[in-house]
Design a protein around this motif. Structure first.
Motif, PDB file in Angstrom:
ATOM      1  N   ASN A  15      -3.190   2.446  -3.306  1.00  0.00           N
ATOM      2  CA  ASN A  15      -3.155   3.854  -2.932  1.00  0.00           C
ATOM      3  C   ASN A  15      -4.267   4.174  -1.936  1.00  0.00           C
ATOM      4  O   ASN A  15      -5.207   4.901  -2.235  1.00  0.00           O
ATOM      5  N   GLY A  16      -4.162   3.578  -0.737  1.00  0.00           N
ATOM      6  CA  GLY A  16      -5.091   3.918   0.332  1.00  0.00           C
ATOM      7  C   GLY A  16      -6.447   3.264   0.252  1.00  0.00           C
ATOM      8  O   GLY A  16      -7.427   3.804   0.777  1.00  0.00           O
ATOM      9  N   VAL A  17      -6.544   2.077  -0.378  1.00  0.00           N
ATOM     10  CA  VAL A  17      -7.816   1.357  -0.466  1.00  0.00           C
ATOM     11  C   VAL A  17      -7.945   0.458   0.755  1.00  0.00           C
ATOM     12  O   VAL A  17      -7.122  -0.439   0.980  1.00  0.00           O
ATOM     13  N   ARG A  18      -8.977   0.681   1.542  1.00  0.00           N
ATOM     14  CA  ARG A  18      -9.150  -0.019   2.812  1.00  0.00           C
ATOM     15  C   ARG A  18      -9.696  -1.435   2.579  1.00  0.00           C
ATOM     16  O   ARG A  18     -10.647  -1.643   1.826  1.00  0.00           O
ATOM     17  N   VAL A  19      -9.093  -2.402   3.239  1.00  0.00           N
ATOM     18  CA  VAL A  19      -9.565  -3.787   3.175  1.00  0.00           C
ATOM     19  C   VAL A  19     -10.793  -3.935   4.060  1.00  0.00           C
ATOM     20  O   VAL A  19     -10.850  -3.391   5.171  1.00  0.00           O
ATOM     21  N   ALA A  20     -11.806  -4.669   3.582  1.00  0.00           N
ATOM     22  CA  ALA A  20     -13.012  -4.903   4.368  1.00  0.00           C
ATOM     23  C   ALA A  20     -12.709  -5.836   5.534  1.00  0.00           C
ATOM     24  O   ALA A  20     -12.163  -6.928   5.344  1.00  0.00           O
ATOM     25  N   ARG A  21     -13.062  -5.402   6.738  1.00  0.00           N
ATOM     26  CA  ARG A  21     -12.923  -6.263   7.914  1.00  0.00           C
ATOM     27  C   ARG A  21     -14.079  -7.255   7.989  1.00  0.00           C
ATOM     28  O   ARG A  21     -13.905  -8.422   8.315  1.00  0.00           O
ATOM     29  N   PHE A  22     -15.282  -6.773   7.698  1.00  0.00           N
ATOM     30  CA  PHE A  22     -16.478  -7.609   7.706  1.00  0.00           C
ATOM     31  C   PHE A  22     -17.333  -7.300   6.485  1.00  0.00           C
ATOM     32  O   PHE A  22     -17.322  -6.179   5.969  1.00  0.00           O
ATOM     33  N   TYR A  23     -18.061  -8.309   6.045  1.00  0.00           N
ATOM     34  CA  TYR A  23     -19.140  -8.137   5.068  1.00  0.00           C
ATOM     35  C   TYR A  23     -20.472  -8.371   5.784  1.00  0.00           C
ATOM     36  O   TYR A  23     -20.548  -9.185   6.707  1.00  0.00           O
ATOM     37  N   TRP A  24     -21.504  -7.645   5.371  1.00  0.00           N
ATOM     38  CA  TRP A  24     -22.833  -7.870   5.942  1.00  0.00           C
ATOM     39  C   TRP A  24     -23.870  -7.788   4.832  1.00  0.00           C
ATOM     40  O   TRP A  24     -23.629  -7.222   3.761  1.00  0.00           O
ATOM     41  N   SER A  25     -25.018  -8.386   5.087  1.00  0.00           N
ATOM     42  CA  SER A  25     -26.087  -8.400   4.094  1.00  0.00           C
ATOM     43  C   SER A  25     -27.426  -8.551   4.800  1.00  0.00           C
ATOM     44  O   SER A  25     -27.494  -9.092   5.917  1.00  0.00           O
ATOM     45  N   ASN A  85     -10.148   9.593  -5.627  1.00  0.00           N
ATOM     46  CA  ASN A  85     -11.259   9.379  -4.702  1.00  0.00           C
ATOM     47  C   ASN A  85     -11.867   7.987  -4.766  1.00  0.00           C
ATOM     48  O   ASN A  85     -12.907   7.745  -4.157  1.00  0.00           O
ATOM     49  N   GLN A  86     -11.232   7.079  -5.496  1.00  0.00           N
ATOM     50  CA  GLN A  86     -11.784   5.733  -5.644  1.00  0.00           C
ATOM     51  C   GLN A  86     -10.669   4.747  -5.961  1.00  0.00           C
ATOM     52  O   GLN A  86      -9.565   5.137  -6.352  1.00  0.00           O
ATOM     53  N   ALA A  87     -10.975   3.477  -5.799  1.00  0.00           N
ATOM     54  CA  ALA A  87     -10.025   2.426  -6.155  1.00  0.00           C
ATOM     55  C   ALA A  87      -9.946   2.280  -7.671  1.00  0.00           C
ATOM     56  O   ALA A  87     -10.927   2.503  -8.385  1.00  0.00           O
ATOM     57  N   VAL A  88      -8.778   1.905  -8.152  1.00  0.00           N
ATOM     58  CA  VAL A  88      -8.591   1.553  -9.562  1.00  0.00           C
ATOM     59  C   VAL A  88      -7.948   0.171  -9.607  1.00  0.00           C
ATOM     60  O   VAL A  88      -7.478  -0.354  -8.583  1.00  0.00           O
ATOM     61  N   GLY A  89      -7.911  -0.422 -10.785  1.00  0.00           N
ATOM     62  CA  GLY A  89      -7.474  -1.811 -10.914  1.00  0.00           C
ATOM     63  C   GLY A  89      -6.096  -2.085 -10.355  1.00  0.00           C
ATOM     64  O   GLY A  89      -5.865  -3.112  -9.705  1.00  0.00           O
ATOM     65  N   LYS A  90      -5.158  -1.156 -10.558  1.00  0.00           N
ATOM     66  CA  LYS A  90      -3.784  -1.415 -10.122  1.00  0.00           C
ATOM     67  C   LYS A  90      -3.656  -1.478  -8.609  1.00  0.00           C
ATOM     68  O   LYS A  90      -2.673  -2.028  -8.089  1.00  0.00           O
ATOM     69  N   ASP A  91      -4.638  -0.931  -7.870  1.00  0.00           N
ATOM     70  CA  ASP A  91      -4.597  -1.026  -6.413  1.00  0.00           C
ATOM     71  C   ASP A  91      -4.668  -2.479  -5.944  1.00  0.00           C
ATOM     72  O   ASP A  91      -4.149  -2.817  -4.874  1.00  0.00           O
ATOM     73  N   TYR A  92      -5.327  -3.313  -6.731  1.00  0.00           N
ATOM     74  CA  TYR A  92      -5.496  -4.725  -6.364  1.00  0.00           C
ATOM     75  C   TYR A  92      -4.348  -5.600  -6.852  1.00  0.00           C
ATOM     76  O   TYR A  92      -4.174  -6.716  -6.360  1.00  0.00           O
ATOM     77  N   GLY A 112      -1.303  -7.668  -7.234  1.00  0.00           N
ATOM     78  CA  GLY A 112      -0.313  -8.192  -6.313  1.00  0.00           C
ATOM     79  C   GLY A 112      -0.662  -8.038  -4.847  1.00  0.00           C
ATOM     80  O   GLY A 112       0.180  -8.309  -3.979  1.00  0.00           O
ATOM     81  N   SER A 113      -1.897  -7.649  -4.534  1.00  0.00           N
ATOM     82  CA  SER A 113      -2.280  -7.401  -3.141  1.00  0.00           C
ATOM     83  C   SER A 113      -2.614  -8.675  -2.381  1.00  0.00           C
ATOM     84  O   SER A 113      -2.569  -8.704  -1.145  1.00  0.00           O
ATOM     85  N   GLY A 114      -3.000  -9.721  -3.107  1.00  0.00           N
ATOM     86  CA  GLY A 114      -3.445 -10.948  -2.459  1.00  0.00           C
ATOM     87  C   GLY A 114      -4.913 -10.934  -2.064  1.00  0.00           C
ATOM     88  O   GLY A 114      -5.397 -11.900  -1.469  1.00  0.00           O
ATOM     89  N   PHE A 115      -5.626  -9.853  -2.397  1.00  0.00           N
ATOM     90  CA  PHE A 115      -7.051  -9.754  -2.072  1.00  0.00           C
ATOM     91  C   PHE A 115      -7.894  -9.807  -3.332  1.00  0.00           C
ATOM     92  O   PHE A 115      -7.489  -9.343  -4.401  1.00  0.00           O
ATOM     93  N   ASP A 116      -9.093 -10.382  -3.199  1.00  0.00           N
ATOM     94  CA  ASP A 116     -10.063 -10.390  -4.296  1.00  0.00           C
ATOM     95  C   ASP A 116     -10.813  -9.071  -4.360  1.00  0.00           C
ATOM     96  O   ASP A 116     -10.934  -8.358  -3.363  1.00  0.00           O
ATOM     97  N   LYS A 117     -11.344  -8.793  -5.537  1.00  0.00           N
ATOM     98  CA  LYS A 117     -12.329  -7.720  -5.673  1.00  0.00           C
ATOM     99  C   LYS A 117     -13.679  -8.313  -5.265  1.00  0.00           C
ATOM    100  O   LYS A 117     -14.317  -9.019  -6.029  1.00  0.00           O
ATOM    101  N   GLY A 118     -14.085  -8.061  -4.044  1.00  0.00           N
ATOM    102  CA  GLY A 118     -15.294  -8.675  -3.517  1.00  0.00           C
ATOM    103  C   GLY A 118     -16.537  -7.876  -3.851  1.00  0.00           C
ATOM    104  O   GLY A 118     -16.732  -6.767  -3.339  1.00  0.00           O
TER     105      GLY A 118
END
Length: 270
Positions: free
Chosen positions: A207-217, A124-131, A133-139
């Motif tokens: 394993n099904g971790v969605r990439v953020a399209r936008f960030y907002w604050s 039900n959540q992301a784990v380290g191995k999901d990232y 070799g993905s080319g994405f940062d943990k934002g």
């Protein structure tokens, strides 16, 4: 057979976990006047959006709360994290945690994978191995740059407070936004609340971790002896930049993306 079916139905409808997950009751101090941003609802999956009071255990195994997160277990990324702004120079340590209770663990606060049954890790959540070799940062949503103690810095480094983010945007315009916001709020507000969130895109990693399209604050600032002020931010735009918006315009945009009326500060700040 009826008893077995009823038992199965009870299991399927039960909350994912107990304790600090599924309720904001222990962390309303991170919301303006105790009112949380809109809590999204999925009528097809009552367990999809989990309310997390993000905490670490102290030396006496008592939870210390640092911020609040609404987590999307279907996309395995947060919807938003809400916190009270604090800022001074804190050295960053990359020690990433998970939320054991989302995957059947019993630990009260964030911890390591060892606190989750091996068969359930990442359900039900992301784990380290999901990232890997993905080319994405943990934002980060609640960023290290907005913390003031070693403990609060460590508390931001949980994957329930992060979403896959394009490295160029994360280390470029969004980082400059976080730094600029720290200067603005630190020099202007006697107290400031911030909510940072993401809008999911169509790309997945691991394993099904969605990439953020936008960030907002958005922030809500109590100026010394004056009044509440606010501002919103959204990005990246078509040029990879962060837009500055009024809070009302940001909420209108988020209402469109989330498909339901969305309020960041519950109408308590304009």
């Amino acid at each position: 057979m009826k008893i077995n079916c009823l038992f199965l139905l009870t299991i399927l409808l039960a909350p994912l976990s107990k304790g600090e997950v599924t309720s904001f009751s222990n962390c309303r101090q991170f919301f303006v006047n105790g009112v949380a941003p809109t809590i999204l609802v999925d009528l097809q999956n009552n367990n999809r959006y989990q309310q997390i009071c993000q905490c670490l255990l102290d030396q006496n195994d008592r939870p210390v709360y640092y911020y609040a997160t609404l987590y999307d277990t279907a996309n395995k990324i947060p919807v938003y994290s809400a916190y009270e702004f604090q800022h001074q120079d804190v050295d960053r340590t990359d020690r990433w945690y998970v939320e054991p209770q989302l995957d059947g663990g019993v630990r009260t606060c964030m911890g390591g994978l060892s606190h989750i049954p091996s068969i359930d890790r990442g359900r039900n959540q992301a784990v380290g191995k999901d990232y890997d070799g993905s080319g994405f940062d943990k934002g980060h949503l609640y960023p290290v740059h907005h913390t003031s103690t070693q403990a609060s810095m460590l508390a931001t480094s949980t994957l329930t407070n992060a979403a896959p983010q394009d490295p160029g945007f994360n280390r470029g315009q969004w980082r400059r936004h976080e730094e600029g916001l720290a200067l603005l709020l630190g020099g202007r507000c006697s107290q400031a609340h911030v909510v940072t969130g993401v809008v999911p895109g169509n790309t997945q990693i691991g394993n099904g971790v969605r990439v953020a399209r936008f960030y907002w604050s958005a922030y809500c600032c109590l100026e010394t002896g004056v009044s509440l002020t606010s501002e919103g931010y959204f990005g990246p735009d078509n040029n990879g930049r962060v837009e500055t918006l009024t809070l009302r315009d940001l909420e209108t945009r988020l209402t469109g993306y989330y498909g339901m009326p969305f309020s960041v500060f519950g109408g308590k700040c304009r």
